[in-house]
Design a protein around this motif. Structure first.
Motif, short mmCIF file in Angstrom:
data_model
loop_
_atom_site.label_atom_id
_atom_site.label_comp_id
_atom_site.label_asym_id
_atom_site.label_seq_id
_atom_site.Cartn_x
_atom_site.Cartn_y
_atom_site.Cartn_z
N ASP A 295 10.68 4.77 7.59
CA ASP A 295 9.29 5.21 7.53
C ASP A 295 9.29 6.70 7.23
OD1 ASP A 295 6.62 4.64 7.58
OD2 ASP A 295 6.40 4.74 9.76
N ASN B 298 5.11 6.03 5.28
CA ASN B 298 5.19 5.12 4.14
C ASN B 298 6.56 4.44 4.16
OD1 ASN B 298 4.73 3.76 1.78
ND2 ASN B 298 4.42 5.57 0.51
N ARG C 234 -5.70 10.86 -0.67
CA ARG C 234 -5.53 9.42 -0.85
C ARG C 234 -5.04 9.16 -2.28
NH1 ARG C 234 -10.87 6.35 1.19
NH2 ARG C 234 -9.49 4.53 0.97
N GLU D 64 -3.64 1.00 -2.65
CA GLU D 64 -3.59 2.36 -2.09
C GLU D 64 -2.21 2.60 -1.49
OE1 GLU D 64 -5.96 5.47 0.87
OE2 GLU D 64 -6.82 3.49 0.43
N ASP D 65 -1.60 3.71 -1.88
CA ASP D 65 -0.28 4.07 -1.36
C ASP D 65 -0.45 4.81 -0.04
OD1 ASP D 65 2.53 4.07 -1.66
OD2 ASP D 65 2.47 6.17 -2.27
N PRO D 66 0.32 4.47 0.99
CA PRO D 66 0.10 5.10 2.29
C PRO D 66 0.31 6.61 2.30
CG PRO D 66 1.37 3.09 2.55
CD PRO D 66 1.30 3.37 1.08
N GLY E 291 -3.03 8.60 4.61
CA GLY E 291 -2.70 7.29 5.14
C GLY E 291 -3.59 6.78 6.25
N LEU F 135 -5.34 3.48 5.97
CA LEU F 135 -4.48 2.30 6.00
C LEU F 135 -3.83 2.13 7.37
CD1 LEU F 135 -2.77 2.69 2.52
CD2 LEU F 135 -4.64 1.16 3.13
N ARG G 223 -2.25 4.54 8.99
CA ARG G 223 -1.09 5.42 9.10
C ARG G 223 -1.59 6.83 9.42
NH1 ARG G 223 2.48 2.48 5.74
NH2 ARG G 223 1.72 0.35 5.80
#
Length: 292
Positions: free
Chosen positions: A12, A22, A214, A224-226, A257, A260, A262
Motif C-alpha cells: 500500500d 494505493n 483526484r 478513479e485512481d486512489p 483518495g 474512495l 483512502r
C-alpha cells in the motif's frame, strides 16, 4: 521451461497505515516474463498498476522495473516507483542504503531513503514534466469543462512519462464533491493519448494538507485512481511553472483518495533546479506466491 510460481507482493503506497493508500502488485524475479505475460497478469490483478522486477541493464542502477496498468505499459508512474523502492529494500534485493537508482522505461531515477520498515520514507525524483503542445478536440474538451468549476490554472495536458490532463478547481470542496462525467473524460483522454484527467484544489489555511487531488482514468478501466504519484508530480511542475506553488519553500502536502475510502498523503518538493521529488510511506500487505 518457464517457472510457474513467483514471489508476489501487494503493498500500500502513500499510506501511513494499511488501507490508506494505493495498492501495488509486485512480481519479483520476472526476468523470464515477456510483455504479453506481464500485461495479462496486470489485467488479472485489476490493480491500477503492477510492477515486475528485472535485472538492471546498467551498472549504476540499483534495480529495474517495468510498470503495467490493466491496459498498457507505462514508462513511469509514481506509486509503482515509490512502492518498488520500498520492496527492493524490504526484500533484500538491494542492501540497506539511503540512496538508490531506479531503472525504468523513463530512464534512471534517483531515490532517497529515510528510516526503516513501515516508517521508511521513500522520495523519488520524477522525470521532468512538460506541457504537451497539441490541439485537443474542442468538443471533447468542452464536454469535460462543462461539468467542472474550474479556476486558477488553465486546463492543460502535461507529460512526465504518462500524459495527464490537469484542471484546477475553485477549492478543495469542489474537488471533494465532484461527480465526474466519466464518459466525457474517457473520450478526451482517448483522443489525446492521455492516461487520465486530474483535478486539484487548494485547501484553506490551517488544513493538514495543501492540495486536494483526484485522478480519473476511465479509458484504462480505472474510474478513479486512489493515489497517483505521476499526476501529483505533473501538478507540482505546472504550479511551479506558473509561480503558484502552495506550501513553503517549494514543499507541500497533497491529499488524495478520501472519496474512495483512502487517505493517501504525498510529500512534494520542487528543488532549486526545478526537479520534482515525490515521497511517501509504504505498508506491506501481502507476501506470497503467484502461479501464472
Amino acid at each position: 521451461m518457464q517457472r510457474s510460481s513467483y514471489r508476489y507482493l501487494v503493498v500500500d503506497v502513500f499510506a501511513d497505515r494499511p488501507g490508506a493508500g494505493n495498492p501495488l502488485g509486485v512480481v519479483l524475479d520476472a526476468a523470464d516474463w515477456d510483455s504479453m505475460r506481464m500485461q495479462a497478469f496486470a489485467a488479472w490483478t485489476n490493480l491500477s498498476e503492477t510492477v515486475y522486477f528485472l535485472p538492471p541493464t546498467t551498472l549504476d542502477a540499483s534495480y529495474r522495473i517495468r510498470i503495467f496498468t490493466p491496459r498498457q505499459e507505462l514508462p513511469f508512474a509514481g506509486h509503482p516507483s515509490v512502492g518498488a523502492a520500498w520492496v527492493a529494500l524490504e526484500t533484500g534485493l538491494v542492501g540497506d542504503t539511503d540512496r538508490l537508482v531506479q531503472e525504468c522505461a523513463a530512464g534512471r531515477l534517483p531515490v532517497r531513503v529515510v528510516g526503516t520498515g513501515p516508517q521508511r520514507m521513500i522520495t523519488l525524483r520524477a522525470p521532468r514534466a512538460r506541457p504537451v503542445g497539441i490541439e485537443p478536440p474542442r468538443q471533447a474538451l468542452r464536454a469535460v469543462l462543462a461539468s467542472l468549476p474550474t479556476a486558477g490554472l488553465q486546463a492543460a495536458l502535461w507529460n512526465n512519462g504518462p500524459s495527464w490532463w490537469l484542471m484546477e478547481l475553485e477549492d478543495d470542496a469542489a474537488v471533494r464533491g465532484l461527480a465526474p462525467d466519466l464518459a466525457a473524460i474517457a473520450a478526451l483522454t482517448q483522443a489525446t493519448a492521455a492516461v487520465g484527467l486530474a483535478v486539484f484544489g487548494r485547501t484553506p489555511a490551517g488544513a493538514d494538507h495543501d492540495l486536494a487531488v483526484r485522478a480519473f482514468c476511465p479509458a484504462d478501466n480505472i474510474p478513479e485512481d486512489p493515489v497517483t504519484g505521476s499526476v501529483n508530480a505533473c501538478i507540482a511542475a505546472a504550479l511551479d511553472a506558473a509561480d503558484a506553488l502552495p506550501g513553503h519553500d517549494g514543499r507541500y502536502i497533497a491529499s488524495q483518495g478520501r472519496e474512495l475510502g483512502r487517505d493517501g498523503r504525498l510529500a512534494l518538493q520542487v528543488d532549486a533546479d526545478g526537479e520534482v521529488w515525490i515521497g511517501g510511506h509504504v505498508q506491506g500487505i501481502i507476501d506470497g506466491r503467484a502461479t501464472w
